[in-house]
Structures are given as C-alpha cells and as structure tokens.
Design an enzyme around this catalytic site. Structure first.
Site, short mmCIF file in Angstrom:
data_model
loop_
_atom_site.label_atom_id
_atom_site.label_comp_id
_atom_site.label_asym_id
_atom_site.label_seq_id
_atom_site.Cartn_x
_atom_site.Cartn_y
_atom_site.Cartn_z
N CYS A 136 0.83 -1.21 0.00
CA CYS A 136 0.00 0.00 0.00
C CYS A 136 0.87 1.25 0.00
O CYS A 136 1.36 1.67 1.04
CB CYS A 136 -0.93 -0.02 1.22
SG CYS A 136 -2.02 1.40 1.31
N CYS A 139 -0.43 4.18 2.02
CA CYS A 139 -0.23 4.02 3.46
C CYS A 139 1.24 4.27 3.84
O CYS A 139 1.52 4.93 4.83
CB CYS A 139 -0.59 2.61 3.91
SG CYS A 139 -2.11 1.98 3.20
N ASP A 140 2.15 3.71 3.08
CA ASP A 140 3.54 3.65 3.54
C ASP A 140 4.53 4.47 2.71
O ASP A 140 5.70 4.58 3.08
CB ASP A 140 4.01 2.18 3.55
CG ASP A 140 3.18 1.33 4.51
OD1 ASP A 140 2.71 1.89 5.51
OD2 ASP A 140 2.99 0.13 4.26
P1 FAD Z 1 -10.17 -5.83 6.71
O1 FAD Z 1 -9.29 -4.97 7.50
O2 FAD Z 1 -9.63 -6.55 5.53
O3 FAD Z 1 -10.82 -6.90 7.71
C1 FAD Z 1 -11.57 -7.96 7.24
C2 FAD Z 1 -12.03 -8.78 8.41
O4 FAD Z 1 -12.91 -9.78 7.94
C3 FAD Z 1 -10.92 -9.51 9.16
O5 FAD Z 1 -11.08 -9.31 10.54
C4 FAD Z 1 -11.15 -10.98 8.85
O6 FAD Z 1 -10.82 -11.82 9.94
C5 FAD Z 1 -12.66 -10.98 8.62
N1 FAD Z 1 -13.14 -12.08 7.81
C6 FAD Z 1 -12.74 -12.46 6.56
N2 FAD Z 1 -13.41 -13.59 6.19
C7 FAD Z 1 -14.24 -13.91 7.22
C8 FAD Z 1 -15.14 -14.97 7.46
N3 FAD Z 1 -15.36 -15.91 6.56
N4 FAD Z 1 -15.80 -15.00 8.65
C9 FAD Z 1 -15.62 -14.04 9.57
N5 FAD Z 1 -14.77 -13.01 9.39
C10 FAD Z 1 -14.08 -12.95 8.25
N6 FAD Z 1 -5.16 1.94 5.40
C11 FAD Z 1 -4.98 3.16 5.94
O7 FAD Z 1 -5.92 3.95 6.00
N7 FAD Z 1 -3.75 3.54 6.44
C12 FAD Z 1 -2.68 2.71 6.44
O8 FAD Z 1 -1.58 3.10 6.88
C13 FAD Z 1 -2.85 1.40 5.89
N8 FAD Z 1 -1.82 0.53 5.84
C14 FAD Z 1 -1.99 -0.71 5.28
C15 FAD Z 1 -0.91 -1.57 5.23
C16 FAD Z 1 -1.07 -2.83 4.68
C17 FAD Z 1 0.12 -3.76 4.63
C18 FAD Z 1 -2.34 -3.22 4.15
C19 FAD Z 1 -2.51 -4.60 3.57
C20 FAD Z 1 -3.40 -2.35 4.18
C21 FAD Z 1 -3.25 -1.08 4.74
N9 FAD Z 1 -4.29 -0.18 4.77
C22 FAD Z 1 -4.13 1.05 5.36
C23 FAD Z 1 -5.61 -0.51 4.22
C24 FAD Z 1 -6.56 -0.89 5.37
O9 FAD Z 1 -5.92 -1.85 6.18
C25 FAD Z 1 -7.87 -1.43 4.80
O10 FAD Z 1 -8.45 -0.46 3.95
C26 FAD Z 1 -8.85 -1.73 5.93
O11 FAD Z 1 -8.27 -2.59 6.88
C27 FAD Z 1 -10.13 -2.33 5.39
O12 FAD Z 1 -10.95 -2.59 6.48
P2 FAD Z 1 -12.12 -3.66 6.42
O13 FAD Z 1 -12.74 -3.63 7.77
O14 FAD Z 1 -12.97 -3.42 5.25
O15 FAD Z 1 -11.44 -5.08 6.14
#
Ligand code: FAD
Ligand code: NAP
Length: 311
Positions: A136, A139-140
């Site tokens: 990302c 992000c970084d």
């Molecule tokens: P996610 O964070 O992807 O969470 C998904 C959840 O769903 C998880 O808890 C998982 O366990 C759960 N899940 C999946 N399948 C199932 C299932 N079958 N049953 C039950 N639960 C399930 N964004 C920023 O704003 N700033 C940053 O600095 C930043 N840094 C990042 C660095 C990295 C390396 C990455 C990969 C991403 C980064 N992001 C950052 C992006 C950010 O992390 C995502 O946009 C955000 O986490 C998305 O949130 P979400 O809740 O939609 O999903």
C-alpha cells in the site's frame, strides 16, 4: 455447537466491522461480531499508521485495531472468535454457520470481510513485510522520502503506486514480468514519461534482501525471465501491486457482485441485492481501500441496518 440469535450479525473485525459494532451497539441492536481468520483485519499487517485521524504521533496497526475492539466491547457489542463458512440469505432470519459448528441466526447482517492483497509468496517477502515490503503506497509511501523504492506489477495499481511514490522517493523502479504493461495507455504514457521512474521489463523478484535485527530491507534480487540472469537492485522499500481479491468466496451466487468479486452496494448506501444484508469496507470498495473509509462505511452500514430493523 451453540445457536446464537441476534438482531445484527457483523462478519469481520477490521475497521469496518468494529465501527459497525460500535454504532450498532450504541443504537441498542446488541450486535454480535464474528472476528474471522484475521482478528483486527489488514491493519494488523502493518507497523505505523500515520493517516488515521486522532493519532498525531502515528499508531501501530495492531494497536489501532485493538483500540477499536476495546471500544466495541466497552459499548457492549458481543465479539465471537469464529469464521463464517456458510450463509443462507434466501429467507429471514438469515442463517450463517461457523467453522466452530455454531449457528448464527440474524435479522440483519453486515458483511465486512475485507480484501486481501496478493503477495508474491516468497519466504523473504514474509520476513520483510512491514519492514520495507508493503502492499500500500498510500499508506507507507511517506516513509520513503528521498529513498529508492521498487514497485512490482504492471497493471493500473502498480502504475498508480509508482506515480504516487515519485512524490516522495528519489527513484522508483517498476518491475514487470512481461515486456508491456497491462495498465491503460494513458497511464503507461504518464509512467514512461516520468523521469523518476525506471522500468525493468521481463523481470521478477526472486528474493527480498536485508538486515535481520531489526529486519530492514536493503535490496532485491531480480531475475530477467528471458535471459535467466540475476541482478541485485538496491532499494529501501518494495511495493507489491499485483492485485487484490475481496474476501467474498462465501457469498458467491448469494449476492450481486462485480466481475472482480466485490459486493455491489446501492450507490450512497451499504445495501446489497438482498434486503437486510449490508456490506461495508474493502469488501465493496475496490477504489479507496483505506482504513478511515472502511470505518466510515461501517458506520453507514450500521445506520442502514438500524433503519431496516426499525422500519
Ligand atoms: P479488513 O481490515 O480486511 O478486515 C476484514 C475482516 O474480515 C478480518 O477481521 C477478517 O478476519 C474478517 N473475515 C474475513 N473472512 C471472514 C469470514 N469468513 N468470517 C468471519 N470473518 C471474516 N489503510 C490506511 O488507512 N492507512 C494505512 O496506513 C494502511 N496501511 C496498510 C498496510 C497494509 C500492509 C495493508 C494490507 C493495508 C493497509 N491499509 C491502510 C488498508 C486498510 O488496512 C484497509 O483499507 C482496511 O483494513 C479495510 O478494512 P475492512 O474492515 O474493510 O477489512
Ligand atoms: P491487475 O490489472 O490484475 O494487474 C495485476 C498486475 O500484476 C499485472 O500486470 C500482472 O502481470 C501482475 N502480476 C500478477 N501476478 C503476478 C505475480 N505473481 N508476479 C508478478 N507480477 C504479477 O490488478 P490491478 O492493477 O490491481 O488492477 C485491478 C483493477 O482495478 C483493474 O481493473 C484496474 O484497471 C483497476 N484499477 C484502475 C485504476 C485507475 O483507473 N486509475 C487504478 C488501479 C486499479 P501480467 O500483466 O503479466 O498479467
């Protein structure tokens, strides 16, 4: 094997799921959140998060999601450690089954299962993830002011990330496995005309190299796939941009999705093609993919669910 009844089931414990839980609990919906295979979500894969408002000194990704979890618990959301493996949205109440054998019977569901970055799958990539290897640039990228970085991939994301990184980095090497980019023509022109970007064609990364304690990336081993010749590239950061996949396998055939598998929500809402099922966060957002956006859409989903349940 227990049976859990709830007005609102939230699937996923990233910023979208936790925010939905906080809003749902404060609205008196007594939500039940199933945390899934990665409690805390994608932010647990990163170190410093500098762009989530409210943390002027940056915050560790895992710490940030832990604070969200505590906040959800403090307002009495119920959190369950399980993975949803099957859903039946054909009639209400909705029935979801967990890997534990438990059944979840819900009047409404918020899907917040997020998306996963595709990684190259090298052992050395795992070692330097969060210590020079990222998926990302938004992000970084900021951490690489005046440094040399590489981007791996040849699609629009890779080109976008390479161009974005030129705002900070001294040089950006775009490493692509073929001799032409998949990105749109206009994007190709932009990146090829940018003096900070150098493209390594027909090349793949075979190893991420660096120091151990603490881990810090110092370079890559790159192989030319036409000549098999390996060379070393000195970089401080490497951004993998070979695509993302939404975690929606479970919902295939049960909800409308884009060809790429993102859940389709009605514009301006979190409503999916099934009434009473809502989607929030990266699982329905192929564009922004940021924690604050996911949190915001978790809020929208909880408000939509509340309206649905009280209609
Ligand atoms: P996610 O964070 O992807 O969470 C998904 C959840 O769903 C998880 O808890 C998982 O366990 C759960 N899940 C999946 N399948 C199932 C299932 N079958 N049953 C039950 N639960 C399930 N964004 C920023 O704003 N700033 C940053 O600095 C930043 N840094 C990042 C660095 C990295 C390396 C990455 C990969 C991403 C980064 N992001 C950052 C992006 C950010 O992390 C995502 O946009 C955000 O986490 C998305 O949130 P979400 O809740 O939609 O999903
Ligand atoms: P993508 O279009 O699927 O491109 C992925 C790139 O990564 C391809 O160049 C592919 O190489 C390469 N790749 C895949 N696996 C690899 C591996 N194991 N090793 C090395 N390279 C690998 O994905 P994306 O760039 O993330 O884009 C996804 C979608 O979002 C696309 O529809 C895109 O147009 C869209 N998008 C649009 C914009 C924009 O309009 N500004 C920005 C970002 C994304 P090959 O080319 O050889 O297959």
């Amino acid at each position: 094997m227990a049976e859990h009844k709830t007005k609102l089931l939230i699937i996923g414990s990233g910023p979208a799921g936790y925010t939905a839980a906080i809003y749902g609990a404060r609205a008196g919906l007594e939500p039940l959140l199933v945390s899934g295979p990665q409690p805390g979500g994608q932010l647990t894969l990163t170190t410093d998060v500098e762009n989530f408002p409210g943390f002027p000194q940056a915050v560790n990704g895992t710490e940030l999601t832990d604070l969200m979890r505590q906040q959800a618990e403090n307002v009495k959301a119920r959190l369950v450690t399980d993975i949803i493996t099957d859903v039946d949205f054909s009639s209400r109440p909705f029935i979801c089954r967990g890997d534990s054998g438990d059944t979840y019977i819900a009047d409404s569901v918020i899907i917040a299962t997020g998306a996963s970055a595709r990684w190259l799958g090298l052992e050395s990539e795992d070692k330097f993830r969060g210590f020079g290897v990222s998926a990302c640039a938004t992000c970084d990228g900021f951490f690489y002011r005046g440094r040399n970085v590489a981007v791996i991939g040849g699609g629009n994301t890779a080109v976008d990330e390479a161009l974005y990184l030129t705002n900070f980095a001294a040089s950006v090497t775009l490493i692509h496995r073929r001799d032409s980019l998949r990105a749109d023509k206009a994007m190709q022109q932009k990146v090829q005309n940018n003096p900070k970007v150098h493209i390594l064609w027909d090349s793949v990364v075979t190893s991420f190299n660096g120091s151990n304690q603490p881990p810090a990336l110092t370079g890559l081993t790159v192989k030319n796939v036409k000549t098999d010749q390996e060379s070393e590239l000195k970089v401080d950061g490497a951004f993998i941009a070979i695509g993302h996949h939404p975690n929606t396998e479970l919902f295939k055939g049960k909800l409308d999705m884009t060809p790429e598998g993102y859940i389709i929500t009605r514009p301006g809402t979190s409503k999916t093609s099934v009434e009473g099922v809502f989607a929030a966060g990266d699982v329905q957002d192929s564009t922004y993919r940021q924690a604050v956006v996911a949190a915001g859409s978790g809020c929208i989903a909880a408000l939509d669910a509340e309206k649905f349940l009280t209609a």
